[in-house]
Scaffold this active site. Structure first.
Site, PDB file in Angstrom:
ATOM      1  N   TYR A 191     -19.982  99.439  15.398  1.00 38.23           N
ATOM      2  CA  TYR A 191     -20.022  98.791  14.088  1.00 38.23           C
ATOM      3  C   TYR A 191     -19.749  99.833  13.012  1.00 38.23           C
ATOM      4  CZ  TYR A 191     -21.330  94.718  11.275  1.00 38.23           C
ATOM      5  OH  TYR A 191     -21.300  93.617  10.436  1.00 38.23           O
TER       6      TYR A 191
ATOM      7  N   ALA B 178     -13.379 109.219  20.689  1.00 40.08           N
ATOM      8  CA  ALA B 178     -14.280 110.173  21.344  1.00 40.08           C
ATOM      9  C   ALA B 178     -15.506 109.461  21.897  1.00 40.08           C
ATOM     10  CB  ALA B 178     -14.691 111.265  20.360  1.00 40.08           C
TER      11      ALA B 178
ATOM     12  N   GLN C 290     -15.690 106.325  22.798  1.00 36.20           N
ATOM     13  CA  GLN C 290     -15.275 105.489  23.933  1.00 36.20           C
ATOM     14  C   GLN C 290     -15.312 106.283  25.229  1.00 36.20           C
ATOM     15  OE1 GLN C 290     -11.572 103.400  23.457  1.00 36.20           O
ATOM     16  NE2 GLN C 290     -12.206 102.372  21.578  1.00 36.20           N
TER      17      GLN C 290
ATOM     18  N   HIS D 155      -6.734  99.847  19.718  1.00 37.45           N
ATOM     19  CA  HIS D 155      -5.984 101.097  19.716  1.00 37.45           C
ATOM     20  C   HIS D 155      -5.609 101.393  21.170  1.00 37.45           C
ATOM     21  CE1 HIS D 155      -4.516 104.812  18.265  1.00 37.45           C
ATOM     22  NE2 HIS D 155      -5.601 105.553  18.343  1.00 37.45           N
TER      23      HIS D 155
ATOM     24  N   GLY E  72     -10.570  98.372   8.728  1.00 35.17           N
ATOM     25  CA  GLY E  72     -11.460  97.231   8.874  1.00 35.17           C
ATOM     26  C   GLY E  72     -11.900  96.681   7.530  1.00 35.17           C
TER      27      GLY E  72
ATOM     28  N   GLU F  61       0.590 106.120 -10.942  1.00 36.42           N
ATOM     29  CA  GLU F  61       1.695 105.182 -11.155  1.00 36.42           C
ATOM     30  C   GLU F  61       2.179 104.596  -9.835  1.00 36.42           C
ATOM     31  OE1 GLU F  61       6.086 104.876 -13.341  1.00 36.42           O
ATOM     32  OE2 GLU F  61       4.908 106.712 -13.511  1.00 36.42           O
TER      33      GLU F  61
ATOM     34  N   SER G 141      14.441 101.365 -14.402  1.00 35.55           N
ATOM     35  CA  SER G 141      15.370 101.837 -15.422  1.00 35.55           C
ATOM     36  C   SER G 141      16.582 102.487 -14.752  1.00 35.55           C
ATOM     37  CB  SER G 141      14.685 102.864 -16.328  1.00 35.55           C
ATOM     38  OG  SER G 141      14.473 104.084 -15.637  1.00 35.55           O
TER      39      SER G 141
END
Length: 364
Positions: free
Chosen positions: A38, A101, A103, A124, A153, A248, A270
């Protein structure tokens, strides 16, 4: 599945029109989707599924910040929020949304709960593609697939709440049940995808790692820093240098590019800007193309994944990371950015004055 033409190339995509939410709900009606982790993707995907009527539970370590966040988000301990192992046991589809990592570390626990007929879902392709490094090798009797939203997420959740969708890729690595395609497309719709485009695990992770290091984060920060430095050294103020380099672009131009495309932007600026952009964009392409080729080869060879695994598993990783982030955060450019953001109209009050009188009253 629809075939759409992208600049002369046909691709397989799935739209919400051909696979509406009602169909996704039907496909997933007997499933328990267990979101493990989470952190980055977990909250957005879990909450979107929950709001879309999917039976979703969360697996997280008790007494952690993420556990507390899940509670604040409306997940109920013992009902829809469980310790990781209990969620793994209850889930028929395991959404494995921990960091790469993490996982690797949790894989032995996850694997023992992947009984026949279950599905293992990623966002992923890292763990599967680089399995010689990660040792993530799923059993042959489970479905393995991914849905990879093309954004954070946080963006996935924010756009969902706005009634919009974040485009996602999908891929099937293993179809053990014969239902993998329906399951993965249903999940892609349920988490809030705009449309889904087909890929494979290898292409997903190669493009993802290249993008993160390239135009999405690494390259754009490098270009920002270079232009800002030139302007400052030539005597421009921090405010002017930041506004011309970042503000910008992010506040004015990129929303228009997102809406209409860069070709539209070139046609509607422009004549001076138009001429300059047309003269210089190929020089920037030619200057950076060798860097992008080097980057892609580093990803494809496994160097980038190994570096991530090695560095993220070090005991002092967090302290080193904080030092690098501090350098970025405290740079003059992003300190200037902090000030500029505070001066935006939405942070300063109303942009327009409230009318003091109606038209009729004004003529009196």
């Amino acid at each position: 599945m629809a075939k759409l033409n992208f600049g002369g190339v046909e691709e397989n995509v799935v739209t919400r029109e051909e696979f509406p939410l009602a169909k996704a709900q039907q496909v997933l009606k007997n499933e328990t989707v267990a979101v493990i982790g989470y952190g980055v993707q977990g909250p957005g995907q879990a909450l979107n599924q929950k709001d879309n009527g999917i039976n979703v539970i969360v697996g997280q370590r008790k007494n952690s910040k993420s556990w507390d966040k899940a509670v604040r988000d409306g997940f109920v301990p013992g009902t829809t929020l469980f310790d990781i192992e209990e969620a793994l046991q209850k889930g028929t589809i395991i959404c494995y949304l921990l960091s790469d990592a993490a996982q690797i570390q949790l894989w032995p626990t996850v694997k023992k709960h992947l009984t026949a007929g279950k599905a293992l879902y990623f966002s992923h392709g890292f763990g599967i593609t680089f399995n010689e490094q990660t040792h993530i090798l799923p059993p042959k009797d489970v479905d393995v697939f991914l849905v990879a939203p093309k954004g954070s997420g946080t963006s996935l959740r924010r756009m969902f709440l706005q009634g919009r969708g974040l485009n996602s890729s999908y891929a099937i690595y293993q179809d053990a049940t014969g239902k993998a395609r329906d399951r993965v497309i249903a999940l892609g719709i349920a988490v809030g995808s705009g449309y889904l485009f087909e890929t494979d695990f290898r292409k997903e992770v190669f493009s993802d790692l290249t993008g993160e290091r390239g135009t999405l984060m690494g390259a754009i920060q490098g270009i920002f820093a270079a232009q800002y430095e030139v302007l400052r050294k030539k005597g421009h103020s921090p405010s002017e240098a930041f506004n011309e380099t970042v503000e910008e672009l992010t506040q004015s131009l990129m929303p228009l590019v997102a809406e209409n495309g860069m070709d539209w932007m070139y046609a509607n600026c422009s004549t001076t800007a138009q001429r300059g952009a047309l003269d210089w964009w190929k020089k920037f392409r030619d200057a950076t193309l060798p860097v992008f080729n080097e980057l892609y080869e580093s990803v494809a060879s496994g160097k980038e994944s190994q570096r991530s695994i090695d560095s993220n598993s070090q005991p002092d990783y967090r302290s080193k990371l904080e030092a690098e982030l501090k350098e970025l955060r405290e740079s003059e450019m992003w300190q200037a950015g902090k000030t500029v953001r505070s001066l935006r109209p939405e942070n300063q009050g109303a942009l327009k004055a409230e009318p003091k009188a109606s038209k009729e009253e004004a003529h009196v």
